[in-house]
Design a protein around this motif. Structure first.
Motif, PDB file in Angstrom:
ATOM      1  N   SER A  43       0.830  -1.208   0.000  1.00 53.50           N
ATOM      2  CA  SER A  43       0.000   0.000   0.000  1.00 53.50           C
ATOM      3  C   SER A  43       0.861   1.253   0.000  1.00 53.50           C
ATOM      4  O   SER A  43       0.511   2.253  -0.626  1.00 53.50           O
ATOM      5  N   ASP A  71       2.042   1.596  -3.492  1.00 54.60           N
ATOM      6  CA  ASP A  71       0.903   2.037  -4.296  1.00 54.60           C
ATOM      7  C   ASP A  71       0.677   3.535  -4.114  1.00 54.60           C
ATOM      8  O   ASP A  71       0.331   4.245  -5.056  1.00 54.60           O
ATOM      9  N   GLN A 120       5.393  -2.914  -8.625  1.00 52.43           N
ATOM     10  CA  GLN A 120       5.464  -1.551  -8.087  1.00 52.43           C
ATOM     11  C   GLN A 120       6.911  -1.098  -7.959  1.00 52.43           C
ATOM     12  O   GLN A 120       7.248   0.032  -8.283  1.00 52.43           O
TER      13      GLN A 120
END
Ligand SMILES: Nc1ncnc2c1ncn2[C@@H]1O[C@H](COP(=O)(O)OP(=O)(O)OP(=O)(O)O)[C@@H](O)[C@H]1O
Ligand SMILES: [Mg+2]
Length: 482
Positions: free
Chosen positions: A316, A319, A451
């Motif tokens: 997260s 992200d 990512q």
């Protein structure tokens, strides 16, 4: 008022104005030429003046003229005159102030009033007169009788009278005008509504459909004019809107899936932990051996959860682009050699053969050391995890491209189904849906790897053949060795 009505009214106005202007121009023109307000009336008259005599009239006129020159007295002889007369010709003879002969006996007086006067020079011999609302063209010859009385002969021919002509032609002309008028309006309306009103109404319909949430239609345009451009722009807008709505739905779907996956992945170990703790509390673990087993399981499950939470947290943060990258120029050959050495120990223990194919020259890339290691470890772990062959083989190869270097991690494992391949970089995606913990994993590994690679301005992709094996590729930008 609708555009259609406005167009219709403006056509009518334009047509009426055109007709009025045309009439006014005609009137003014003939007024300017003749200087007479009653010029319109004269217009007809003048036009008939130009008409030549028919051959019958001409020969009758010549006969009469000959008589008038040679023996004018014979013109007093009715029989003589009747011989010259023909059905289409009217003859009149004037002596002094009297009409002494006409073909039709009843209008001598009126005729006398309208006929031109005597003119010895015989210059104005042809003209038109109006009599009883009818036009007559005439040819005249002036002479002297033997008693020196002024004499004139006329050959008259009736032409369509002004009023008669008007009466005959005007209604037809008006109807014709009206029909043309209607046809032109209809045609203009058709052309305009085809090129303007129709596309606009399809635009309106489109806007209404969008308003009601329907984006599955198409606005087709062929025309290249402004309205065509407008329709095309609208169509582009619809496509963009549809894409963004779909993206939004996709996000929403992902979010839901993410939540459900997180809940599931956290719930499973928690349930197990609760079960074992209750077992201990209820005294089920009554032997030391059992107790140790229970505690080990609880410990493992708790650690699994810890790893999962860590990964989730990392993902997260990645992200949200909240993880800082320490980019360095790395000698990739050296880096990979160290990495291979490090993981090889573990792989050898698992009976997996690792082959490394470096390049001959040294290669420098821009990367974050620790994060790159995380990615490579994940790829190698996956290869090891999804291995189903007797002879287990992982090959790491380096390729040099113009601006980038590609690292390939290839295995001869189970492979990935073609339908699953596009999704393996999605968070929580696992090709085997059972999500069993035997092969372990949360499905975050490749999502995190992606990512990280994106964060290093690189790209990551995979090729795979079911039952044969899988290749994962990472490309990294070349760096300068200072
Ligand atoms: N080398 C491989 N061979 C076969 N399948 C693979 C390979 N690498 C990835 N996959 C498939 O892609 C899925 C996603 O991989 P990913 O690494 O993201 O998750 P995971 O390995 O299941 O869990 P995690 O890495 O988080 O522990 C895997 O579940 C697996 O089905
Ligand atoms: Mg993995």
């Amino acid at each position: 008022m609708s555009i259609k009505t406005r167009f219709l009214l403006s056509y009518i106005a334009v047509m009426l104005i055109a007709i009025l202007l045309f009439l006014a121009a005609g009137f003014l023109f003939s007024f300017a030429v003749t200087g007479d307000v009653r010029a319109i009336e004269h217009f007809y008259k003048k036009s008939y003046v130009q008409k030549p005599l028919t051959s019958a009239e001409e020969s009758a006129f010549l006969d009469l003229k000959l008589l008038a020159k040679r023996s004018p007295e014979q013109l007093l002889d009715r029989e003589q005159l009747q011989k010259i007369e023909a059905p289409t010709i009217e003859i009149a003879v004037r002596k002094g102030q009297h009409i002494i002969y006409t073909s039709k006996a009843d209008y001598e007086r009126r005729l006398l009033a309208h006929l031109p006067g005597f003119e010895a020079t015989n210059i104005n011999t042809r003209d038109t007169i109006m009599l009883d609302n009818a036009f007559y063209t005439y040819v005249k010859f002036d002479f002297y009788f033997s008693d020196q009385t002024e004499g004139s002969i006329f050959v008259l021919r009736k032409v369509s009278s002004y009023t008669e002509l008007t009466r005959e032609l005007l209604p037809i002309l008006l109807i014709l005008l009206f029909v043309i008028f209607m046809l032109i309006i209809g045609l203009l309306n058709y052309v305009v509504s085809r090129s303007i009103v129709k596309p606009i109404s399809s635009l309106k319909e489109g806007a209404e459909r969008i308003k009601s949430g329907d984006l599955d239609f198409e606005i087709v345009t062929q025309s290249k004019d402004e309205i065509g451009q407008l329709n095309r722009a609208f169509e582009e807008m619809r496509i963009k809107l549809k894409e963004s709505v779909q993206l939004q739905l996709q996000y929403e779907e992902n979010r839901k899936e993410l939540l459900s996956n997180i809940s599931h992945d956290l719930k499973t170990p928690i349930t197990a932990i609760i079960g074992y703790v209750e077992g201990i509390k209820d005294g089920v673990a009554n032997t030391e051996e059992k107790m140790a087993k229970y505690l080990t399981t609880i410990h493992t499950k708790a650690k699994d959860m810890d790893v999962l939470i860590d990964e989730l947290f990392l993902f997260s943060k990645l992200d949200l682009k909240k993880v800082p990258f320490t980019m360095e120029t790395i000698d990739l050959q050296q880096y990979m050699r160290d990495f291979v050495e490090e993981v090889n120990l573990d792989l050898v223990a698992r009976d997996i053969q690792l082959q490394y194919r470096p390049l001959s020259s040294s290669l420098y890339v821009k990367a974050d050391r620790d994060k790159l290691r995380r990615v490579l470890t994940n790829l190698v772990n996956n290869s090891a995890k999804y291995m189903d062959k007797q002879h287990k083989q992982i090959t790491i190869t380096l390729y040099e491209k113009a601006d980038e270097v590609v690292v390939e991690v290839k295995d001869n494992g189970a492979g990935i189904e073609a339908t699953a391949l596009p999704h393996i970089f999605d968070r929580f995606y696992r090709a085997e849906k059972s999500r069993n913990s035997e092969t372990g994993g949360s499905g975050l590994g490749l999502a995190i790897a992606k990512q990280i690679v994106l964060g290093m301005s690189g790209t990551i992709w995979a090729t795979s053949e079911l039952t044969k094996g899988t290749s994962l590729f990472i490309s990294l930008n070349k760096g300068d060795n200072e």
